[in-house]
Motif scaffolding. Structure first.
Motif, PDB file in Angstrom:
ATOM      1  N   UNK A   5      -9.301 -30.698   8.740  1.00  0.00           N
ATOM      2  CA  UNK A   5      -8.534 -31.233   7.605  1.00  0.00           C
ATOM      3  C   UNK A   5      -7.041 -31.171   7.884  1.00  0.00           C
ATOM      4  N   UNK A   6      -6.565 -30.027   8.339  1.00  0.00           N
ATOM      5  CA  UNK A   6      -5.139 -29.860   8.633  1.00  0.00           C
ATOM      6  C   UNK A   6      -4.718 -30.807   9.748  1.00  0.00           C
ATOM      7  N   UNK A   7      -5.530 -30.876  10.802  1.00  0.00           N
ATOM      8  CA  UNK A   7      -5.208 -31.742  11.935  1.00  0.00           C
ATOM      9  C   UNK A   7      -5.214 -33.214  11.531  1.00  0.00           C
ATOM     10  N   UNK A   8      -6.161 -33.618  10.700  1.00  0.00           N
ATOM     11  CA  UNK A   8      -6.224 -35.011  10.252  1.00  0.00           C
ATOM     12  C   UNK A   8      -4.994 -35.358   9.413  1.00  0.00           C
ATOM     13  N   UNK A   9      -4.626 -34.467   8.508  1.00  0.00           N
ATOM     14  CA  UNK A   9      -3.432 -34.714   7.699  1.00  0.00           C
ATOM     15  C   UNK A   9      -2.184 -34.791   8.572  1.00  0.00           C
ATOM     16  N   UNK A  10      -2.106 -33.925   9.561  1.00  0.00           N
ATOM     17  CA  UNK A  10      -0.971 -33.945  10.487  1.00  0.00           C
ATOM     18  C   UNK A  10      -0.897 -35.292  11.206  1.00  0.00           C
ATOM     19  N   UNK A  11      -2.024 -35.772  11.683  1.00  0.00           N
ATOM     20  CA  UNK A  11      -2.065 -37.057  12.391  1.00  0.00           C
ATOM     21  C   UNK A  11      -1.680 -38.217  11.477  1.00  0.00           C
ATOM     22  N   UNK A  12      -2.127 -38.167  10.237  1.00  0.00           N
ATOM     23  CA  UNK A  12      -1.934 -39.300   9.330  1.00  0.00           C
ATOM     24  C   UNK A  12      -0.582 -39.302   8.626  1.00  0.00           C
ATOM     25  N   UNK A  13       0.109 -38.173   8.588  1.00  0.00           N
ATOM     26  CA  UNK A  13       1.357 -38.125   7.835  1.00  0.00           C
ATOM     27  C   UNK A  13       2.438 -39.054   8.401  1.00  0.00           C
ATOM     28  N   UNK A  14       2.342 -39.401   9.656  1.00  0.00           N
ATOM     29  CA  UNK A  14       3.309 -40.329  10.252  1.00  0.00           C
ATOM     30  C   UNK A  14       2.851 -41.782  10.098  1.00  0.00           C
ATOM     31  N   UNK A  15       1.665 -41.993   9.523  1.00  0.00           N
ATOM     32  CA  UNK A  15       1.151 -43.337   9.333  1.00  0.00           C
ATOM     33  C   UNK A  15       0.150 -43.707  10.403  1.00  0.00           C
ATOM     34  N   UNK A  16      -0.448 -44.855  10.230  1.00  0.00           N
ATOM     35  CA  UNK A  16      -1.403 -45.363  11.214  1.00  0.00           C
ATOM     36  C   UNK A  16      -0.869 -46.671  11.768  1.00  0.00           C
ATOM     37  N   UNK A  17      -1.341 -47.016  12.930  1.00  0.00           N
ATOM     38  CA  UNK A  17      -0.921 -48.258  13.571  1.00  0.00           C
ATOM     39  C   UNK A  17      -1.557 -49.457  12.866  1.00  0.00           C
ATOM     40  N   UNK A  18      -0.888 -50.580  12.921  1.00  0.00           N
ATOM     41  CA  UNK A  18      -1.417 -51.821  12.353  1.00  0.00           C
ATOM     42  C   UNK A  18      -2.318 -52.476  13.400  1.00  0.00           C
ATOM     43  N   UNK A  19      -3.492 -51.868  13.584  1.00  0.00           N
ATOM     44  CA  UNK A  19      -4.480 -52.370  14.528  1.00  0.00           C
ATOM     45  C   UNK A  19      -5.798 -52.524  13.784  1.00  0.00           C
ATOM     46  N   UNK A  20      -6.750 -53.161  14.421  1.00  0.00           N
ATOM     47  CA  UNK A  20      -8.021 -53.441  13.770  1.00  0.00           C
ATOM     48  C   UNK A  20      -8.769 -52.173  13.346  1.00  0.00           C
ATOM     49  N   UNK A  21      -8.739 -51.123  14.171  1.00  0.00           N
ATOM     50  CA  UNK A  21      -9.456 -49.887  13.850  1.00  0.00           C
ATOM     51  C   UNK A  21      -8.520 -48.686  14.025  1.00  0.00           C
ATOM     52  N   UNK A  36     -16.492 -38.528  11.327  1.00  0.00           N
ATOM     53  CA  UNK A  36     -16.008 -37.196  10.940  1.00  0.00           C
ATOM     54  C   UNK A  36     -14.638 -37.286  10.270  1.00  0.00           C
ATOM     55  N   UNK A  37     -13.798 -38.169  10.766  1.00  0.00           N
ATOM     56  CA  UNK A  37     -12.473 -38.358  10.141  1.00  0.00           C
ATOM     57  C   UNK A  37     -12.653 -38.873   8.723  1.00  0.00           C
ATOM     58  N   UNK A  38     -13.493 -39.905   8.540  1.00  0.00           N
ATOM     59  CA  UNK A  38     -13.718 -40.461   7.205  1.00  0.00           C
ATOM     60  C   UNK A  38     -14.317 -39.420   6.257  1.00  0.00           C
ATOM     61  N   UNK A  39     -15.283 -38.643   6.741  1.00  0.00           N
ATOM     62  CA  UNK A  39     -15.908 -37.607   5.904  1.00  0.00           C
ATOM     63  C   UNK A  39     -14.875 -36.559   5.502  1.00  0.00           C
ATOM     64  N   UNK A  40     -14.025 -36.190   6.451  1.00  0.00           N
ATOM     65  CA  UNK A  40     -12.978 -35.213   6.179  1.00  0.00           C
ATOM     66  C   UNK A  40     -12.016 -35.730   5.104  1.00  0.00           C
ATOM     67  N   UNK A  41     -11.602 -36.988   5.237  1.00  0.00           N
ATOM     68  CA  UNK A  41     -10.676 -37.573   4.264  1.00  0.00           C
ATOM     69  C   UNK A  41     -11.316 -37.682   2.882  1.00  0.00           C
ATOM     70  N   UNK A  42     -12.599 -37.969   2.837  1.00  0.00           N
ATOM     71  CA  UNK A  42     -13.296 -38.045   1.557  1.00  0.00           C
ATOM     72  C   UNK A  42     -13.330 -36.673   0.877  1.00  0.00           C
ATOM     73  N   UNK A  43     -13.580 -35.626   1.645  1.00  0.00           N
ATOM     74  CA  UNK A  43     -13.571 -34.263   1.081  1.00  0.00           C
ATOM     75  C   UNK A  43     -12.175 -33.930   0.548  1.00  0.00           C
ATOM     76  N   UNK A  44     -11.150 -34.299   1.298  1.00  0.00           N
ATOM     77  CA  UNK A  44      -9.772 -34.045   0.862  1.00  0.00           C
ATOM     78  C   UNK A  44      -9.450 -34.824  -0.409  1.00  0.00           C
ATOM     79  N   UNK A  45      -9.944 -36.063  -0.501  1.00  0.00           N
ATOM     80  CA  UNK A  45      -9.711 -36.861  -1.705  1.00  0.00           C
ATOM     81  C   UNK A  45     -10.446 -36.266  -2.903  1.00  0.00           C
ATOM     82  N   UNK A  46     -11.703 -35.910  -2.715  1.00  0.00           N
ATOM     83  CA  UNK A  46     -12.482 -35.328  -3.805  1.00  0.00           C
ATOM     84  C   UNK A  46     -11.901 -34.001  -4.275  1.00  0.00           C
TER      85      UNK A  46
END
Length: 166
Positions: A5-21, A36-46
């Protein structure tokens, strides 16, 4: 929070690239699957940690060039009504109360507005003042921008080791 969770938030805080995936690259950097990334983000959202995921717009490039913090002198017994009333205006992006410094700084309610020009700013401030009955306010208009990042940032030193559940 899990290390992922911490690592995913760290990666995403700078944004994501404008690419297909875009999450594929995030997953690769974390050494986990996209699922696993999507599941992690869903837990963080919930759990209320992650409220939303959205675009960050460079407001100056779209013509919103006047940014102002406004400090209002609101009688303490009126803050509970004036604060929410001002916050309800769509032009107000931030609204919060701060302590005063008696004899030095008597302004206790702060709002932030972003407008295309000074005329629009003053039109909205006049409306807020008239509606609230608060005539005592100070306007601090932004000049040159040196730094602008989201309020919550995870520093590199907080990064845990992540291992895939695969």
């Amino acid at each position: 929070m899990t290390p992922l969770s911490v690592a995913a938030l760290y990666e995403l805080q700078a944004g994501v690239q404008m690419v297909e995936e875009p999450f594929r690259d995030v997953a690769r950097r974390l050494g986990v699957s996209e699922e696993e990334v999507f599941a992690c983000l869903e837990v963080l959202r919930e759990g209320g940690v992650l409220r939303r995921f959205g675009a960050r717009i460079d407001q100056r490039r779209i013509g919103i060039t006047v940014n102002a913090m406004v400090a209002w002198g609101v009688p303490p017994d009126r803050v509970e009504t004036v604060g929410p009333a001002m916050a309800a205006h769509p032009e107000v992006t931030h609204c919060y109360e701060r302590r005063t410094i008696p004899g030095r700084w008597e302004h206790n309610l702060f709002t932030v507005l972003h407008q295309p020009d000074h005329e629009s700013l003053w039109r909205h401030l006049s409306a807020l003042s008239a509606e609230s009955g608060i005539e005592e306010f100070v306007v601090l208009v932004s000049g040159r921008e040196f730094k602008r990042v989201p309020a919550a940032r995870i520093p590199p030193s907080a990064m845990p080791a992540v291992r895939s559940a695969r």
